[in-house]
Design a protein around this motif. Structure first.
Motif, mmCIF file in Angstrom:
data_model
loop_
_atom_site.group_PDB
_atom_site.id
_atom_site.type_symbol
_atom_site.label_atom_id
_atom_site.label_comp_id
_atom_site.label_asym_id
_atom_site.label_seq_id
_atom_site.Cartn_x
_atom_site.Cartn_y
_atom_site.Cartn_z
ATOM 1 N N UNK A 35 0.828 -1.208 0.000
ATOM 2 C CA UNK A 35 0.000 0.000 0.000
ATOM 3 C C UNK A 35 0.859 1.253 0.000
ATOM 4 N N UNK A 36 0.254 2.341 -0.449
ATOM 5 C CA UNK A 36 0.874 3.661 -0.364
ATOM 6 C C UNK A 36 -0.213 4.708 -0.489
ATOM 7 N N UNK A 37 0.055 5.894 0.035
ATOM 8 C CA UNK A 37 -0.890 7.012 -0.040
ATOM 9 C C UNK A 37 -0.104 8.292 -0.261
ATOM 10 N N UNK A 38 -0.648 9.152 -1.110
ATOM 11 C CA UNK A 38 0.032 10.405 -1.434
ATOM 12 C C UNK A 38 -1.003 11.472 -1.742
ATOM 13 N N UNK A 39 -0.738 12.714 -1.342
ATOM 14 C CA UNK A 39 -1.680 13.796 -1.595
ATOM 15 C C UNK A 39 -0.935 15.076 -1.921
ATOM 16 N N UNK A 40 -1.644 15.996 -2.594
ATOM 17 C CA UNK A 40 -1.108 17.329 -2.887
ATOM 18 C C UNK A 40 -2.260 18.319 -2.847
ATOM 19 N N UNK A 41 -2.017 19.518 -2.340
ATOM 20 C CA UNK A 41 -3.073 20.514 -2.205
ATOM 21 C C UNK A 41 -3.547 21.027 -3.554
ATOM 22 N N UNK B 208 6.632 0.328 -9.563
ATOM 23 C CA UNK B 208 6.236 0.126 -8.165
ATOM 24 C C UNK B 208 5.055 1.036 -7.860
ATOM 25 N N UNK B 209 4.332 0.713 -6.776
ATOM 26 C CA UNK B 209 3.172 1.540 -6.434
ATOM 27 C C UNK B 209 3.599 2.919 -5.933
ATOM 28 N N UNK B 210 4.775 3.035 -5.336
ATOM 29 C CA UNK B 210 5.259 4.353 -4.913
ATOM 30 C C UNK B 210 5.498 5.241 -6.122
ATOM 31 N N UNK B 211 6.123 4.696 -7.145
ATOM 32 C CA UNK B 211 6.354 5.457 -8.379
ATOM 33 C C UNK B 211 5.017 5.795 -9.029
ATOM 34 N N UNK B 212 4.080 4.848 -9.015
ATOM 35 C CA UNK B 212 2.764 5.083 -9.607
ATOM 36 C C UNK B 212 2.055 6.242 -8.914
ATOM 37 N N UNK B 213 2.102 6.282 -7.583
ATOM 38 C CA UNK B 213 1.448 7.359 -6.842
ATOM 39 C C UNK B 213 2.045 8.711 -7.207
#
Length: 432
Positions: free
Chosen positions: A10-16, A215-220
């Motif tokens: 799993x991974x999660x990423x956000x931007x304003x 990888x999912x980190x790169x995808x995010x």
């Protein structure tokens, strides 16, 4: 169920984003739970709504294990989603300044065998299986309803001016309705939960390519970059899960989830507080320049102190409609006529032959001197049951017909035996 035991990376990423001053999205990812909430309400605390929803819903992560026998994951998920809605209702009741805040919800709870899924609003869930991207959720939006009805195409929906107008969301109200389902994953599946800051900015083909990164980190990272390059008009949040062999989890060390700790991003990681009295009146023409478009996603709502007034007004309107319908129905009955019995005589009535409490639907129009008992047995039955007429003239014709049938036949006279005339006795003629 796959023969190979599966586990969740799993991974999660956000931007304003490029046009927002604060982040109203909240995301959460763990070995058991993928969760995203896109808060709305602008100055009415959309960030508070998403943060509180994620805080409540992620509590299910503490009670769920890889053993499916520990309970029904879908029931657990349903309970915490309902609890989150109740929490928003409590906040709104305590502080009318946040009336109108709300959030979408996208959640996938892994029980070691399959996913329990909850969906509400226009945040989306996608699955990449092989090279094929599938949208798993259906937007609860006005525009999606037009697509479902065949009135516009999916391509037209992407550019529709009201594409963000929600029909369903978590608002802390009793008319709350989320979609729940089960989902069976396969080895290699990648699942993406995203706010509309991604899906509105990036085409599905580009999402599929980015989600298929090494990888999912790169995808995010790539998905967020594409949303910003596409305009960055809104907060953008992605939560990604990947189904891998359970035995390979401990072998990975270069991913953000390698330590096994949950990832919390966005408003939920900042613990926002209500901004009391900060709500902007969207009906005030002098303040329109300050209105956050997020406030319009559910359509403006008056503060809760007007809630009873709205209910009273709705009841008054409903009673008026019922009263008008009843009046017109009564007027219709008074244009009807029928012939029936009135104390043993044939009579014409105006109205309908029915009885209602406190309402008289028939009135005696004309009484005749025709005795019902003078009619044939069949006609007596008809009259007592009521003979419908199309109008007054038709009723009068029915009476005339009954009168003709009721007239007694003339009394026959007894014939007399004719008396034969008396013939004179023959006389003899003497011939000399």
């Amino acid at each position: 169920m796959s023969e190979t035991p599966l586990a969740l990376r799993y991974t999660a990423l956000t931007d304003v984003g490029l046009r927002r001053s604060n982040n109203q999205d909240s995301g959460y990812a763990s070995p058991h739970l993928l969760l995203l909430a896109d808060g709305m309400g602008g100055a009415a605390a959309g960030d508070l709504a998403s943060s509180e929803a994620v805080t409540i819903i992620r509590s299910v992560d503490d009670t769920t294990t890889d053993d499916p026998g520990e309970g029904d994951a879908l029931e657990h998920l349903t309970d915490v989603v309902n609890a989150a809605n109740q929490r928003l209702g409590d906040l709104i009741e305590a502080d009318p300044a946040v009336e109108g805040m709300g959030t979408t919800v996208e959640a996938m709870l892994w029980d070691g065998e399959k996913f329990a899924v909850a969906h509400l609003g226009d945040s989306r869930a996608y699955r990449l299986r092989g090279q094929r991207l599938t949208q798993l959720s259906a937007d609860h939006t006005f525009v999606q309803s037009l697509v479902d009805e065949g009135r516009i195409t999916p391509e037209e929906a992407r550019h529709h001016p009201h594409r963000s107008l929600l029909l369903r969301a978590m608002l802390g109200r009793d008319d709350f309705e989320a979609d729940y389902s089960w989902l069976q994953p396969q080895l290699g599946d990648r699942y993406l939960l995203c706010s509309d800051g991604l899906s509105d900015m990036v085409e599905d083909d580009a999402i599929a390519r980015a989600l298929g990164a090494e990888s999912i980190d790169v995808a995010a990272t790539e998905l967020v970059r594409l949303a910003l390059e596409g305009g960055g008009a809104d907060n953008v949040t992605v939560v990604i899960g990947e189904m891998v062999e359970a035995s390979s989890i401990d072998e990975e060390s270069d991913l953000a989830c390698a330590d096994g700790r949950p990832q919390l991003v966005g408003a939920a990681a900042e613990s926002p507080q209500p901004r009391r009295g900060a709500a902007v009146d969207v009906h005030d023409s002098t303040a329109r320049f300050a209105v956050d478009p997020e406030e319009l996603r559910y359509a403006p709502r008056e503060p809760s102190r007007w809630r009873w007034a709205r209910w009273i007004a709705a009841v008054v309107v409903l009673l008026a409609v019922i009263g008008a319908a009843a009046w017109y129905a009564y007027q219709w009955t008074q244009d009807q006529y029928f012939v029936s019995d009135s104390d043993g005589t044939v009579a014409i009535y105006r109205g309908v032959d029915a009885d209602l409490p406190f309402v008289t639907l028939k009135h005696l129009e004309t009484e005749t001197d025709i005795q019902v008992d003078d009619l044939s047995s069949f006609q007596q039955s008809q009259v007592r049951d009521g003979i419908e007429a199309t109008d007054l003239a038709d009723a009068e014709q029915i009476v005339r017909d009954l009168r003709d049938d009721a007239m007694p036949a003339p009394t026959p006279t007894t014939p007399t035996t004719p008396v034969a005339p008396t013939m004179p006795a023959p006389t003899e003629t003497v011939v000399p």
